[in-house]
Scaffold this active site. Structure first.
Site, PDB file in Angstrom:
ATOM      1  N   ASN A 255       0.799  -1.224   0.000  1.00 47.74           N
ATOM      2  CA  ASN A 255       0.000   0.000   0.000  1.00 47.74           C
ATOM      3  C   ASN A 255       0.829   1.269   0.000  1.00 47.74           C
ATOM      4  O   ASN A 255       0.360   2.328  -0.438  1.00 47.74           O
ATOM      5  CB  ASN A 255      -0.931  -0.033   1.226  1.00 47.74           C
ATOM      6  CG  ASN A 255      -1.557   1.309   1.500  1.00 47.74           C
ATOM      7  OD1 ASN A 255      -2.444   1.773   0.797  1.00 47.74           O
ATOM      8  ND2 ASN A 255      -1.051   1.983   2.540  1.00 47.74           N
TER       9      ASN A 255
ATOM     10  N   TYR B 155       3.178   9.670 -11.340  1.00 48.65           N
ATOM     11  CA  TYR B 155       2.289   8.786 -10.580  1.00 48.65           C
ATOM     12  C   TYR B 155       1.516   7.871 -11.525  1.00 48.65           C
ATOM     13  O   TYR B 155       1.403   6.659 -11.280  1.00 48.65           O
ATOM     14  CB  TYR B 155       1.334   9.623  -9.742  1.00 48.65           C
ATOM     15  CG  TYR B 155       0.467   8.859  -8.775  1.00 48.65           C
ATOM     16  CD1 TYR B 155      -0.845   8.538  -9.100  1.00 48.65           C
ATOM     17  CD2 TYR B 155       0.952   8.473  -7.536  1.00 48.65           C
ATOM     18  CE1 TYR B 155      -1.653   7.842  -8.208  1.00 48.65           C
ATOM     19  CE2 TYR B 155       0.147   7.781  -6.633  1.00 48.65           C
ATOM     20  CZ  TYR B 155      -1.155   7.479  -6.985  1.00 48.65           C
ATOM     21  OH  TYR B 155      -1.961   6.794  -6.096  1.00 48.65           O
TER      22      TYR B 155
ATOM     23  N   LYS C  38       2.007   3.867 -11.360  1.00 44.99           N
ATOM     24  CA  LYS C  38       0.887   2.987 -11.049  1.00 44.99           C
ATOM     25  C   LYS C  38       0.545   2.091 -12.253  1.00 44.99           C
ATOM     26  O   LYS C  38       0.086   0.959 -12.059  1.00 44.99           O
ATOM     27  CB  LYS C  38      -0.328   3.803 -10.605  1.00 44.99           C
ATOM     28  CG  LYS C  38      -0.153   4.457  -9.235  1.00 44.99           C
ATOM     29  CD  LYS C  38       0.124   3.442  -8.116  1.00 44.99           C
ATOM     30  CE  LYS C  38       0.061   4.075  -6.743  1.00 44.99           C
ATOM     31  NZ  LYS C  38       0.258   3.121  -5.637  1.00 44.99           N
TER      32      LYS C  38
HETATM   33  C1  1HS Z   1      -4.707   8.689  -5.357  1.00 40.50           C
HETATM   34  C2  1HS Z   1      -5.523   7.733  -6.118  1.00 40.50           C
HETATM   35  O1  1HS Z   1      -4.659   6.752  -6.612  1.00 40.50           O
HETATM   36  C3  1HS Z   1      -6.337   8.376  -7.233  1.00 40.50           C
HETATM   37  S1  1HS Z   1      -5.310   9.190  -8.407  1.00 40.50           S
HETATM   38  C4  1HS Z   1      -6.115  10.739  -8.556  1.00 40.50           C
HETATM   39  C5  1HS Z   1      -7.370  10.648  -9.330  1.00 40.50           C
HETATM   40  S2  1HS Z   1      -8.176  12.170  -9.424  1.00 40.50           S
HETATM   41  O2  1HS Z   1      -8.005  12.899  -8.160  1.00 40.50           O
HETATM   42  O3  1HS Z   1      -7.649  12.961 -10.511  1.00 40.50           O
HETATM   43  O4  1HS Z   1      -9.574  11.833  -9.632  1.00 40.50           O
END
Ligand code: 1HS
Length: 255
Positions: free
Chosen positions: A89, A154, A158
């Site tokens: 996590n 990011y 991911k």
């Molecule tokens: C932090 C999580 O992995 C979601 S990534 C951010 C997506 S958004 O805030 O652009 O809807």
């Protein structure tokens, strides 16, 4: 008590989704190793679990360090006598597009989100095999599945976690180790604060409100909703589930 008799190791469990998952796993009967870069927050989570009659130990580790990671995993398996579940996590966010991101931020994002998943899993596999198999849950993100403005490193990191999950599932199936990824939508945790502030032009509440409009369900998620998905994937109820990419995102990627 879906995790009775099992032991679980959760990284980044000092706060947010990791803490919520640790508390839920303990309620379901697991002994829980709380791994976090911040030892005080790790101990806070562990103490909270123990105060409610659960079994938990805190370990300080930087998941991007092979030595610290192996030390925490081996110590947890030794203290609990076994290791059945790992929830990778721990994560960090990023700032900027490819044009504006710094190399330092890019490297940190990959060191924690991708290399950390690799190092924790590599250290855990011998212990999971000794237990006769187990479950690894990797924290990916909707950012692995769709492009998000100003979040380049990011998204890339991911996306790597999703591909790594599929590869691990194939490699580890003969050992009885299932490997799955969760793709959460936005859950307001410390990791998200920089992006929310940027999106709200310095106003956090405005950033959160603007983000909620991206979700058909009309709101952001909360940590316990992700924890319940992790519980399913960690438990024997998901016995035929491996290599899956499990979105928990209020419909965001269905659009
Ligand atoms: C932090 C999580 O992995 C979601 S990534 C951010 C997506 S958004 O805030 O652009 O809807």
């Amino acid at each position: 008590m879906r995790l009775a008799g099992k032991s679980a190791l959760i990284t980044g469990a000092g706060s947010g989704i990791g803490r919520a998952t640790a508390e839920l796993f303990a309620q379901e009967g697991a002994s829980v190793a709380i791994v976090d870069l911040d030892p005080r927050s790790a101990e806070t989570t562990a103490a909270s679990i123990r105060s409610r009659g659960g079994t938990a130990l805190a370990f300080e580790a930087d998941v991007s360090s092979a030595e610290q990671t192996a030390g925490a995993v081996d110590s947890a398996a030794r203290e609990f006598g076994r290791l059945d579940i790992v929830y990778n996590n721990a994560g960090v966010g990023s700032t900027g597009s490819v044009a504006t991101a710094t190399q330092e931020n890019w490297d940190l994002c990959f060191d924690v989100n991708v290399k950390g998943t690799f190092l924790v899993s590599r250290a855990a596999i011998p212990h999971l095999e000794a237990a006769g198999g187990g479950s690894i849950v990797n924290q990916a993100s909707v950012a692995a599945l769709v492009g998000i403005e100003g979040f380049a490193a990011y998204c890339a990191a991911k996306g790597a976690v999703v591909s790594l999950t599929r590869s691990m599932a194939v490699d580890l199936a003969p050992s009885g180790i299932r490997v799955n990824a969760i793709c959460p939508g936005t859950v307001y945790t410390p990791l998200m604060e920089p992006l929310m502030l940027e999106r709200g032009e310095g106003d956090l509440e405005l950033g959160l409100a603007r983000t909620a409009t991206k979700y058909p369900i009309g709101r952001l998620g909360n940590p316990s909703e992700i924890a319940r998905a992790a519980l399913f994937l960690a438990s024997d109820e998901a016995g035929f589930v491996t290599g899956s990419i499990f979105t928990v995102d209020g419909g965001m990627t269905a659009q």
